[in-house]
Motif scaffolding. Structure first.
Motif, PDB file in Angstrom:
ATOM      1  N   MET A   1      -7.997   6.771  -2.165  1.00 27.63           N
ATOM      2  CA  MET A   1      -9.031   7.526  -2.820  1.00 27.63           C
ATOM      3  C   MET A   1      -8.789   7.557  -4.333  1.00 27.63           C
ATOM      4  O   MET A   1      -9.666   7.154  -5.092  1.00 27.63           O
ATOM      5  N   TRP A   2      -7.673   8.076  -4.779  1.00 25.31           N
ATOM      6  CA  TRP A   2      -7.358   8.097  -6.204  1.00 25.31           C
ATOM      7  C   TRP A   2      -6.444   6.916  -6.496  1.00 25.31           C
ATOM      8  O   TRP A   2      -5.345   6.831  -6.000  1.00 25.31           O
ATOM      9  N   LYS A   3      -6.904   6.062  -7.346  1.00 18.67           N
ATOM     10  CA  LYS A   3      -6.095   4.903  -7.706  1.00 18.67           C
ATOM     11  C   LYS A   3      -5.075   5.313  -8.757  1.00 18.67           C
ATOM     12  O   LYS A   3      -5.350   6.180  -9.586  1.00 18.67           O
ATOM     13  N   PRO A   4      -3.907   4.703  -8.767  1.00 22.22           N
ATOM     14  CA  PRO A   4      -2.884   5.050  -9.761  1.00 22.22           C
ATOM     15  C   PRO A   4      -3.346   4.790 -11.194  1.00 22.22           C
ATOM     16  O   PRO A   4      -2.976   5.524 -12.105  1.00 22.22           O
ATOM     17  N   GLU A   5      -4.168   3.761 -11.412  1.00 26.07           N
ATOM     18  CA  GLU A   5      -4.643   3.469 -12.755  1.00 26.07           C
ATOM     19  C   GLU A   5      -5.543   4.609 -13.252  1.00 26.07           C
ATOM     20  O   GLU A   5      -5.482   5.010 -14.414  1.00 26.07           O
ATOM     21  N   PHE A   6      -6.382   5.132 -12.353  1.00 22.77           N
ATOM     22  CA  PHE A   6      -7.287   6.218 -12.699  1.00 22.77           C
ATOM     23  C   PHE A   6      -6.501   7.485 -13.020  1.00 22.77           C
ATOM     24  O   PHE A   6      -6.769   8.178 -14.008  1.00 22.77           O
ATOM     25  N   LEU A   7      -5.495   7.802 -12.177  1.00 26.33           N
ATOM     26  CA  LEU A   7      -4.654   8.976 -12.414  1.00 26.33           C
ATOM     27  C   LEU A   7      -3.869   8.825 -13.712  1.00 26.33           C
ATOM     28  O   LEU A   7      -3.720   9.785 -14.478  1.00 26.33           O
ATOM     29  N   SER A   8      -3.388   7.630 -13.972  1.00 21.78           N
ATOM     30  CA  SER A   8      -2.640   7.361 -15.200  1.00 21.78           C
ATOM     31  C   SER A   8      -3.541   7.552 -16.416  1.00 21.78           C
ATOM     32  O   SER A   8      -3.131   8.122 -17.424  1.00 21.78           O
ATOM     33  N   MET A   9      -4.791   7.102 -16.331  1.00 25.32           N
ATOM     34  CA  MET A   9      -5.733   7.236 -17.437  1.00 25.32           C
ATOM     35  C   MET A   9      -6.061   8.715 -17.685  1.00 25.32           C
ATOM     36  O   MET A   9      -6.088   9.174 -18.834  1.00 25.32           O
ATOM     37  N   ILE A  10      -6.279   9.475 -16.624  1.00 24.37           N
ATOM     38  CA  ILE A  10      -6.573  10.899 -16.758  1.00 24.37           C
ATOM     39  C   ILE A  10      -5.370  11.631 -17.345  1.00 24.37           C
ATOM     40  O   ILE A  10      -5.506  12.467 -18.247  1.00 24.37           O
ATOM     41  N   PHE A  11      -4.178  11.290 -16.862  1.00 22.14           N
ATOM     42  CA  PHE A  11      -2.958  11.933 -17.353  1.00 22.14           C
ATOM     43  C   PHE A  11      -2.750  11.627 -18.841  1.00 22.14           C
ATOM     44  O   PHE A  11      -2.429  12.521 -19.634  1.00 22.14           O
ATOM     45  N   SER A  12      -2.920  10.377 -19.232  1.00 24.46           N
ATOM     46  CA  SER A  12      -2.722  10.020 -20.648  1.00 24.46           C
ATOM     47  C   SER A  12      -3.788  10.677 -21.533  1.00 24.46           C
ATOM     48  O   SER A  12      -3.494  11.094 -22.657  1.00 24.46           O
ATOM     49  N   ALA A  13      -5.028  10.778 -21.053  1.00 27.45           N
ATOM     50  CA  ALA A  13      -6.067  11.451 -21.824  1.00 27.45           C
ATOM     51  C   ALA A  13      -5.743  12.929 -21.979  1.00 27.45           C
ATOM     52  O   ALA A  13      -5.921  13.511 -23.057  1.00 27.45           O
ATOM     53  N   ALA A  14      -5.241  13.554 -20.881  1.00 32.96           N
ATOM     54  CA  ALA A  14      -4.881  14.970 -20.949  1.00 32.96           C
ATOM     55  C   ALA A  14      -3.736  15.189 -21.929  1.00 32.96           C
ATOM     56  O   ALA A  14      -3.747  16.142 -22.720  1.00 32.96           O
TER      57      ALA A  14
END
Length: 91
Positions: A1-14
């Motif tokens: 469901m949540w891809k690591p690339e997507f989570l990484s992008m959200i984390f870096s934006a945060a």
């Protein structure tokens, strides 16, 4: 469901947003501190200005009184001279 690339992008934006927020918050704090210092200096300068203005006003009044006293002394001197001259005539 949540891809690591997507989570990484959200984390870096945060993290980026948090870093920017912290940076601007610290700058605002230092700016507020400087503003407070400048406001206090302005209040002190205003107070000193009022004191100086008051002293100058008092000085002006003293000078007016001195001028009046000088004129009165001059008039009195002339009157004393006249009286002295009349006394000499009578003697």
């Amino acid at each position: 469901m949540w891809k690591p690339e997507f989570l990484s992008m959200i984390f870096s934006a945060a993290v980026s947003l948090l870093t920017l927020f912290t940076f601007f918050q610290s700058r605002m704090t230092s700016t507020e501190k400087r503003l407070t210092i400048l406001e206090e200096k302005n209040k002190q300068n205003d107070k000193e200005l009022e004191e100086t203005k008051s002293r100058l006003d008092n000085h002006d009044l003293q000078m007016k009184v001195l001028i009046q006293m000088t004129e009165q002394i001059k008039n009195l001197s002339e009157k004393v001279d006249k009286i002295d001259n009349k006394l000499e005539e009578l003697s």
